[in-house]
Structures are given as structure tokens and as C-alpha cells.
Scaffold this active site. Sequence first.
Site, mmCIF file in Angstrom:
data_model
loop_
_atom_site.group_PDB
_atom_site.id
_atom_site.type_symbol
_atom_site.label_atom_id
_atom_site.label_comp_id
_atom_site.label_asym_id
_atom_site.label_seq_id
_atom_site.Cartn_x
_atom_site.Cartn_y
_atom_site.Cartn_z
ATOM 1 N N GLU A 66 -102.717 78.473 -31.809
ATOM 2 C CA GLU A 66 -102.412 78.811 -30.301
ATOM 3 C C GLU A 66 -100.883 79.173 -30.166
ATOM 4 O O GLU A 66 -100.610 80.151 -29.356
ATOM 5 C CB GLU A 66 -102.455 77.347 -29.535
ATOM 6 C CG GLU A 66 -103.679 76.768 -29.379
ATOM 7 C CD GLU A 66 -103.987 75.749 -30.626
ATOM 8 O OE1 GLU A 66 -103.661 76.064 -31.522
ATOM 9 O OE2 GLU A 66 -104.781 74.812 -30.297
ATOM 10 N N ALA A 179 -126.952 72.585 -75.564
ATOM 11 C CA ALA A 179 -128.001 72.374 -76.445
ATOM 12 C C ALA A 179 -127.923 71.098 -77.389
ATOM 13 O O ALA A 179 -126.670 70.440 -77.020
ATOM 14 C CB ALA A 179 -128.032 73.639 -77.581
ATOM 15 N N LEU A 220 -109.682 74.217 -66.227
ATOM 16 C CA LEU A 220 -110.079 74.005 -64.678
ATOM 17 C C LEU A 220 -108.910 74.480 -63.838
ATOM 18 O O LEU A 220 -108.541 74.138 -62.811
ATOM 19 C CB LEU A 220 -110.021 72.433 -64.457
ATOM 20 C CG LEU A 220 -110.928 71.392 -65.144
ATOM 21 C CD1 LEU A 220 -110.709 69.923 -64.977
ATOM 22 C CD2 LEU A 220 -112.247 71.912 -64.942
ATOM 23 N N GLY A 285 -118.673 65.344 -66.110
ATOM 24 C CA GLY A 285 -120.012 65.739 -66.916
ATOM 25 C C GLY A 285 -121.116 64.828 -66.374
ATOM 26 O O GLY A 285 -120.940 64.428 -65.100
#
Length: 394
Positions: A66, A179, A220, A285
Site C-alpha cells: 500500500e 544404486a 546445497l 536423506g
Amino acid sequence: MAHEPRDGALLALAPAERTALDRAFELARLGPAHGPNPRVGCVLLADDGTELASGFHRGAGTAHAEAAALDNARAHGIDPRGTTAVVTLEPCNHAGRTGPCSEALLAAGVRRVVFALADPNAPASGGAARLRAAGVDVVGPVDEARGRQLVRTWLTAVEQHRPFVTLKTATTLDGRVAAADGSSRWITSPESRAHAHTVRAQVDAIVVGTGTALTDDPSLTARAPDGTLHTHQPLRVVVGHRDLPAGAALHGPGGELVQVRTHDPAEVLATLDAREVRHVLVEGGPTLAAAFVRAGLVDELHAYLAPVLLGAGPSAIGDLAITSIDHAVRWETLETHRLGPDVLLVAAPAKPGTTKTVPPGPAPPAPTPAPPARATPPPEAPRPPAAHAETHES
Ligand code: AOF
Ligand code: ZN
């Protein structure tokens, strides 16, 4: 808070006011998605419905929408007296980092105020009542659903006193994140990874467990595909007791590094709430992801799914102590997006009772078709270039 009747509140507005409200929402989205404050947009209309000036909030410590609109009017030699202010959020009534918008609107002689969502933030609320008491014609809330969606992460903080949590997973079709030998680079496509970085650039904190920090040595940071760091870098939060080695990538360039020595997600969020963190991205994780799911502290899931099979290896979410399908944690799909060869599924926790498993027996009647998934672009994807450089993330 007592307000005008909600039903048909939007329809009761003048067409020019409805258009101005759409525009105020567009403007609000030009503000940064991260930071302690909500995104807010404001348009000032003349009596005949023409837009005279507008503004949006650019982050904590800067002018509220505003005040920005009033400043914008004056900068162009426009007298705001007698105008209608159309705002996405109820004007504030407090002197916080800046002055109260209620008083700024009164001092400017604004005649009418239309707002989409009442401000649930107790210290700041009361602007509508203050303005009404001073004789301003105040209408609102007129569009709570849209108002809430715009500021949903901030609302979680105001209403639940904790940040909004997005859990990100990046997996094979069989839900694996690595894997059997631990290798995991890369499961998802460059398009998925680029998207994940645009999300990082819009949150306040990225959270990982010490296991991930020690195994993957992630930085990160929020990066562009060419590796350059985005302007905004979220806080980097490592959860757990083990220390990081001095040479960890997390000590390199990027957001501030914070270690929270606990295994309790609620404690992590309390620590971050105290720092005015509104939106956290939990990136793993599996143990930390499971802890957040088990605690019921995930508001949104971003599941990147690559068309890859591994057949063995850790899965994205650790043990949830679920032994029967009856207790499965179910989600409601909000959006799906194609990212190169991958699919991004955006989901929210299913509301209780909405996803009961079908009991054995005759086939139930055909369900009514689900509403179509929301249109692209993907959530939090880079927005079209904003008029203001500091709000453009890439
Ligand atoms: C904003 N931008 O345009 C409006 C807000 O931290 P402060 O003192 O700037 O106050 C923030 C509070 O003010 C915010 O939580 C919300 O309740 C109210 N309105 N805030 O950051 C705005 N209109
Ligand atoms: Zn304000």
C-alpha cells in the site's frame, strides 16, 4: 474479525475493481517468494475505475504494497485523495519494520479499500476495523481462497508457528535414490535438476540430515545451469549430531550454514521458526524424510520421477513403521509436469477420508472425473522476467 458477507463478495465489486484485484495478485507475485513477509500487491483506482498507481512488497524492511502504491502515485504527481485501494491482503495496523498502512491510507485520503484476505497475523491485524472507524468504505475479505494460496507458506508460519515444509524426492521408478554401491549421480534429468534449483532459490532453508551431508558432500546452493549462484541463497541446515569435516562443501560459498543437533523434526522447525524461516525444503536423506513424514510435518511433496529402474538400493523414504496397506500415507496429486524425460508430481497430504482403499467386492460406480491437473508452468518455476531486477531469481 467481522467483515462483509463472503458469498458473492467478488461479484459485488465493480468490474474495474475485480480487474484491479487480478492485477494486484499479479503484482504481488513480482515480490520475492522467500523471506519472512507475505507477498502483497496493491492498485489505486480513480473514481472512474482507471488505474492511477500500483505497488508491491519487495521483502521485509521495504515498503508494504500500500505504501509502495502511494509512493508510486506521488512520484508521478498523482494525488491519491479519493482513490480506491485494491489490495491482496488486509492493510496492516501496526508499526513493525515500517509504519501502519491503515494510517498511511487514511493520511492519503483514500476513500475506499477492497482487500482479498484478512490478515491473520495478530500484531498487524485490525487495519480494516481502523479504516472503517475512520469512515473509509472497506470491503473484504473478497477472495480468501486466492489470497491464501498466494501467501500459503507465510500463513503456515502465522497459523501453526512453524515453517511450511516441502519434501523433495528424486528417484527411479522404483523409488530408489542410489544404486546398491551408493552411486547416485545422476538419476534425474538436467531439466529436473534445473527445476529443483529454481525451487531452492525460492525457499528460505534447505534441510538435510548429517547422513546425507557426510555421504554426498552436497553444497546445497541454488545454482543456474551454468553453475553460477542465484542471488538469493537459502539457509543450509544440517540435522543431526555428527560433526561435518572442515573441508565439507557446505562450508563453501552459499547460504549460512546451521547445524541443528537433534533428530526431532518439530525441534528443527521451531529453531527455524525463531529465525523467521517460512518455507523449508527437506531434501533427504531417507531417515530425515521419514521422520518428517511420521511427524506429519510435510505440507507438500515434490517427487521427481525418472524413467529408470535399479531394482536395489536405498529408497527415498525410510521406514515409516507401516505394516499394512490400511495405514499407507496417502497423498493428493495437485499437479504433474513433464521435465525432459522425467515427471514431477506435486502432492499434498490427502485429507482424511478422501482416499480410502476400495473394499473387495463388486466394482463401485465410475467416479466423477477428477479435475484436470493445474496448467503448466511448473510450480515455482522461473517467472517471466520481472520489471524489477532484485525480484528476478535467475
Ligand atoms: C508485508 N507487506 O505489503 C503488507 C504486510 O515486518 P513488517 O513490520 O513489515 O510487517 C509485516 C506484516 O505486515 C506482515 O506479516 C503482515 O501481517 C502485514 N502486512 N506485510 O510484508 C505488505 N501489507
Ligand atoms: Zn502494511
